[in-house]
Write an enzyme that holds these catalytic residues in place. Structure first.
Site, PDB file in Angstrom:
ATOM      1  N   SER A 188     -28.316   5.270  -7.339  1.00 41.10           N
ATOM      2  CA  SER A 188     -29.742   5.014  -7.112  1.00 41.10           C
ATOM      3  C   SER A 188     -30.162   5.257  -5.662  1.00 41.10           C
ATOM      4  O   SER A 188     -31.133   4.659  -5.195  1.00 41.10           O
ATOM      5  CB  SER A 188     -30.112   3.593  -7.544  1.00 41.10           C
ATOM      6  OG  SER A 188     -29.764   3.383  -8.905  1.00 41.10           O
ATOM      7  N   ARG A 189     -29.416   6.101  -4.959  1.00 41.95           N
ATOM      8  CA  ARG A 189     -29.710   6.434  -3.564  1.00 41.95           C
ATOM      9  C   ARG A 189     -29.605   5.230  -2.623  1.00 41.95           C
ATOM     10  O   ARG A 189     -30.091   5.273  -1.502  1.00 41.95           O
ATOM     11  CB  ARG A 189     -31.103   7.069  -3.427  1.00 41.95           C
ATOM     12  CG  ARG A 189     -31.233   8.433  -4.109  1.00 41.95           C
ATOM     13  CD  ARG A 189     -30.283   9.432  -3.452  1.00 41.95           C
ATOM     14  NE  ARG A 189     -30.474  10.797  -3.942  1.00 41.95           N
ATOM     15  CZ  ARG A 189     -29.767  11.352  -4.923  1.00 41.95           C
ATOM     16  NH1 ARG A 189     -28.832  10.643  -5.549  1.00 41.95           N
ATOM     17  NH2 ARG A 189     -29.972  12.597  -5.280  1.00 41.95           N
TER      18      ARG A 189
END
Length: 211
Positions: A188-189
Site C-alpha cells: 500500500s505504498r
C-alpha cells in the site's frame, strides 16, 4: 494498459531500526552483498547525479568500484560533463535500486578525487580495450560519427599497443557520505524509510521517515 494503471505492491520484506547496523556504510555493504548473492544484474550499478553551475542537475548510470570507511569510489573521465560539474560543485547524490529485492539506497555527500596511485592501480586492472578507450575518448565531447570514434580507438591501439598509460584526464572519484537513506518497499505504498545523518562529532543518527 496505460502508464497510470501500471503498479506493483511490495511485500517481500520489512525494515526496522533494529534491523540496521549502527554504521550505514557497514549496512550498505550488507545490502550490496545480498544483492550480489541474489545475482541481481549489475548490482553495482548506481545513478550518479551532479549539478551544473547554473543549478541544472544531470544523472547517469556508473559502476561503483570500491566501498570502505572512506566512502564510495568510481572511475571516469575528469573532463566529462560530470567531471566538469563536480569541479564546479563538489557534491553529488548516488542511488542504488535493486528492484528484485524491493530496495533502494540514496547516498549524498561531498566528492573528492582519489589519490593518483589508486587510479593507477585500478586502471591497470581494466581490460586492454577499456584502457585504450579511456585514452582515446574525449568523453562528452561531440564526434563526427561512429567510424571516427572507432578510428580514434584504432589509432590509440597502434600508438600504445598493449601497454597504455593512464591518461591524466582519467581517474577515480570518492563520495564521502553524510547522509544515507535505506528504503524497503512495503504494501500500500507505506514503505519503510530509515535515514542516517552524520553528526558533528562523527557519529551517525538514525531516524525513520514517513513514506
Amino acid at each position: 494498459m496505460s502508464l497510470a494503471d501500471i503498479r506493483k505492491d511490495y511485500s517481500r520484506m520489512s525494515l526496522t531500526e533494529a534491523d540496521l547496523a549502527d554504521n550505514p556504510i557497514e549496512q550498505f555493504s550488507i545490502w550490496l552483498q545480498q544483492a550480489l548473492t541474489a545475482e541481481i544484474p549489475e548490482a553495482n550499478a548506481m545513478s550518479l547525479s551532479t549539478v551544473a553551475p547554473n543549478g541544472r542537475p544531470s544523472s547517469r548510470i556508473v559502476l561503483i568500484k570500491n566501498i570502505d570507511a572512506r566512502g564510495f569510489d568510481w572511475f571516469t573521465n575528469y573532463d566529462s560533463q560530470k567531471g566538469q560539474e563536480l569541479a564546479a560543485n563538489p557534491y553529488a547524490a548516488l542511488l542504488f535500486h535493486w528492484i528484485e529485492l524491493e530496495r533502494q539506497v540514496r547516498i549524498e555527500g561531498k566528492v573528492e578525487r582519489v589519490p593518483e596511485a589508486e587510479s593507477d592501480a585500478y586502471f591497470s586492472t581494466r581490460p586492454l580495450l577499456s584502457r585504450l578507450a579511456a585514452v582515446a575518448s574525449a568523453q562528452s565531447m561531440p564526434v563526427a560519427d561512429r567510424a571516427a570514434l572507432e578510428q580514434k580507438l584504432l589509432d590509440t591501439g597502434n600508438r600504445y599497443g598493449d601497454r597504455p598509460v593512464r591518461p591524466p584526464h582519467w581517474g577515480g572519484y570518492r563520495l564521502v557520505p553524510d547522509r544515507l537513506e535505506f528504503w524497503q518497499g512495503r504494501p500500500s505504498r507505506l514503505h519503510d524509510r530509515i535515514v542516517y545523518t552524520l553528526e558533528a562529532d562523527g557519529s551517525w543518527r538514525k531516524q525513520r521517515l514517513q513514506p
